[in-house]
Write a protein that holds these residues in place. Structure first.
Motif, PDB file in Angstrom:
ATOM      1  N   GLN A  85       0.806  -1.222   0.000  1.00 39.63           N
ATOM      2  CA  GLN A  85       0.000   0.000   0.000  1.00 39.63           C
ATOM      3  C   GLN A  85       0.844   1.280   0.000  1.00 39.63           C
ATOM      4  N   GLY A  86       1.844   1.336   0.863  1.00 41.66           N
ATOM      5  CA  GLY A  86       2.657   2.545   0.961  1.00 41.66           C
ATOM      6  C   GLY A  86       3.405   2.849  -0.321  1.00 41.66           C
ATOM      7  N   ARG A  87       3.976   1.815  -0.924  1.00 37.15           N
ATOM      8  CA  ARG A  87       4.726   2.020  -2.160  1.00 37.15           C
ATOM      9  C   ARG A  87       3.791   2.332  -3.332  1.00 37.15           C
ATOM     10  N   LEU A  88       2.636   1.694  -3.360  1.00 35.92           N
ATOM     11  CA  LEU A  88       1.660   2.033  -4.391  1.00 35.92           C
ATOM     12  C   LEU A  88       1.187   3.476  -4.239  1.00 35.92           C
ATOM     13  N   GLY A 104       1.019   6.345  -6.983  1.00 31.17           N
ATOM     14  CA  GLY A 104      -0.202   7.106  -7.236  1.00 31.17           C
ATOM     15  C   GLY A 104       0.043   8.602  -7.293  1.00 31.17           C
ATOM     16  N   LYS A 105       0.918   9.094  -6.444  1.00 31.00           N
ATOM     17  CA  LYS A 105       1.221  10.530  -6.439  1.00 31.00           C
ATOM     18  C   LYS A 105       1.953  10.951  -7.703  1.00 31.00           C
ATOM     19  N   VAL A 106       2.773  10.054  -8.249  1.00 30.78           N
ATOM     20  CA  VAL A 106       3.478  10.351  -9.493  1.00 30.78           C
ATOM     21  C   VAL A 106       2.515  10.280 -10.683  1.00 30.78           C
ATOM     22  N   LEU A 133      -5.167  12.702   0.583  1.00 26.13           N
ATOM     23  CA  LEU A 133      -5.621  11.322   0.450  1.00 26.13           C
ATOM     24  C   LEU A 133      -4.792  10.423   1.355  1.00 26.13           C
ATOM     25  N   SER A 134      -5.389   9.348   1.823  1.00 27.26           N
ATOM     26  CA  SER A 134      -4.661   8.352   2.595  1.00 27.26           C
ATOM     27  C   SER A 134      -3.853   7.472   1.658  1.00 27.26           C
ATOM     28  N   ASP A 135      -2.921   6.712   2.225  1.00 30.16           N
ATOM     29  CA  ASP A 135      -2.150   5.777   1.404  1.00 30.16           C
ATOM     30  C   ASP A 135      -3.071   4.793   0.687  1.00 30.16           C
ATOM     31  N   GLU A 147      -6.107   5.262  -0.308  1.00 33.26           N
ATOM     32  CA  GLU A 147      -6.790   5.941  -1.411  1.00 33.26           C
ATOM     33  C   GLU A 147      -5.859   6.160  -2.597  1.00 33.26           C
ATOM     34  N   TRP A 148      -4.617   6.541  -2.312  1.00 36.93           N
ATOM     35  CA  TRP A 148      -3.641   6.698  -3.394  1.00 36.93           C
ATOM     36  C   TRP A 148      -3.400   5.364  -4.096  1.00 36.93           C
ATOM     37  N   ALA A 149      -3.230   4.302  -3.308  1.00 39.97           N
ATOM     38  CA  ALA A 149      -2.974   2.977  -3.881  1.00 39.97           C
ATOM     39  C   ALA A 149      -4.142   2.514  -4.744  1.00 39.97           C
ATOM     40  N   ASN A 150      -5.344   2.714  -4.248  1.00 34.60           N
ATOM     41  CA  ASN A 150      -6.517   2.315  -5.027  1.00 34.60           C
ATOM     42  C   ASN A 150      -6.660   3.153  -6.296  1.00 34.60           C
TER      43      ASN A 150
END
Length: 394
Positions: free
Chosen positions: A297-300, A304-306, A316-318, A320-323
């Protein structure tokens, strides 16, 4: 705590940019006196093989040609091209085409100086240095020009053999985005998703380190911003250029950090059902990422931010970014008409009967062990079943 030591292996020279192919002859003059050009019928018909031969001739380097690579690389292509290399007394290999041509050429370069069968080198070292290899990709995806990896199918048992050794690295990579302008949309989609998978898996890999992280995230930035543009408009030189740079960076990243579960599961699909490598990656990619939560999740979230720079200021939470990453990949698969395994036409009964072999072959490749969440054979079988009827619209 013991400090970690990492290494970065890359070609000794990378020549890239629009029109870079013209540099082939000049660059080749430092490496050999007669070249074998390894390519495929499409590159022969398009005139690209002739361009390579002409550029070599400007440096007084004659060439012979092998254009028998008709599909993803097999040990038979390697043996045919190897015979052509020996018969023509070549001391330099020039590979031009997609990953199949480049991987075939890598195997020929090392086997010219090493005995036995190419598959032997999954478990033993090459004892002698290869012939110099110059790699010229014509698709923005495989990144093979930057890697120490070759994947060759043993047609006797339908097994994709992954060989990874430093000797497989090309000496020179020539990366010219103009060579990709003729890629049809379905090839652009397959190779583009392949490149994105390389970047994401390199970042998620247990073998990742700070330099491969930087390469992988930069690759994601180039690819995610330009994949659909290249797919929709093949003559978009700017989009093609970004895809080639992204593919090149992703190749360097995964060659040094390794790929993970998607590639491990993808290879048996290609070997047994003859699904093109990039498409089989795309078929698996979202489901494997969903399986990987929360370990990844953290790495995804970083990815997501990139991929979504416009959302950078939002809180967003980690999760949410991962999803968001998974959702974006699914949307791209829908837009680029990526089917699931069933829609491809794979017979369900044969598929079910081969699940045990597929899972065993995936694990044997070593790639799943690099994944943030390492699966057992039963979990891989379950994932294959999910992917057979996966709905990219949900």
């Amino acid at each position: 705590m013991q400090p970690q030591i990492h290494q970065l292996l890359m070609p000794e020279k990378v020549i890239y940019g629009q029109g870079a192919l013209a540099e082939l002859g000049t660059a080749a003059s430092a490496y050999g006196t007669k070249a074998l050009i390894i390519s495929d019928p499409i590159m022969l018909k398009s005139g690209v093989v002739e361009q390579c031969a002409a550029s070599l001739q400007t440096a007084a380097i004659p060439s012979a040609v092998y254009t028998g690579v008709l599909s993803e690389p097999t040990h038979l292509y390697v043996e045919e091209a190897l015979a052509a290399c020996r018969e023509n007394g070549c001391d330099l290999i020039v590979a031009v085409g997609g990953g199949s041509c480049l991987d075939t050429a890598k195997a020929v370069a090392v086997m010219m100086r090493n005995g036995g069968f190419i598959g032997d080198y999954r478990r033993q070292r090459f004892m002698h240095a290869p012939l110099p290899l110059m790699a010229i990709p014509t698709t923005g995806g495989t990144g093979s020009e930057m890697t120490k990896v070759a994947v060759i199918t043993d047609t006797r048992n339908d097994e994709k053999m992954m060989i990874s050794q430093p000797e497989l690295l090309p000496r020179v990579a020539i990366v010219d985005p103009l060579l990709t302008l003729s890629c049809p949309p379905h090839v652009t989609a397959a190779t583009g998703i392949d490149a994105l998978t390389h970047a994401v898996e390199a970042y998620l890999s247990r073998k990742a380190h700070p330099v491969t992280d930087a390469l992988a995230l930069s690759a994601v930035r180039h690819i995610s911003g330009h994949l659909l543009r290249a797919y929709r408009g093949g003559s978009d030189v700017e989009a093609r250029s970004h895809m080639m740079i992204g593919s090149m960076l992703a190749g360097a990243a995964f060659s040094n950090a390794s790929v993970a579960l998607v590639h491990g599961m993808s290879r048996p699909i290609g070997a047994l059902f003859h699904v093109p490598h990039g498409i089989s990656n795309a078929m698996l990619f979202p489901a494997v990422l969903e399986y990987s939560m929360p370990e990844a999740q953290g790495r995804l979230a970083d990815i997501g931010k990139v991929m979504n720079p416009g959302l950078g200021a939002s809180a967003l939470s980690d999760a949410e970014w991962a999803n968001a990453v998974i959702r974006q990949i699914k949307q791209w698969c829908v837009e680029m008409n990526v089917p699931n395994l069933g829609q491809w036409g794979i017979d369900r009964k044969r598929f079910d009967g081969l699940l045990g072999k597929m899972a065993a072959d995936a694990i044997a490749s070593g790639s799943p062990a690099n994944h943030p969440k390492v699966p057992g054979a039963e979990e891989i079988v379950k994932l294959y079943r999910v992917c057979y009827e996966y709905d990219f619209n949900q």
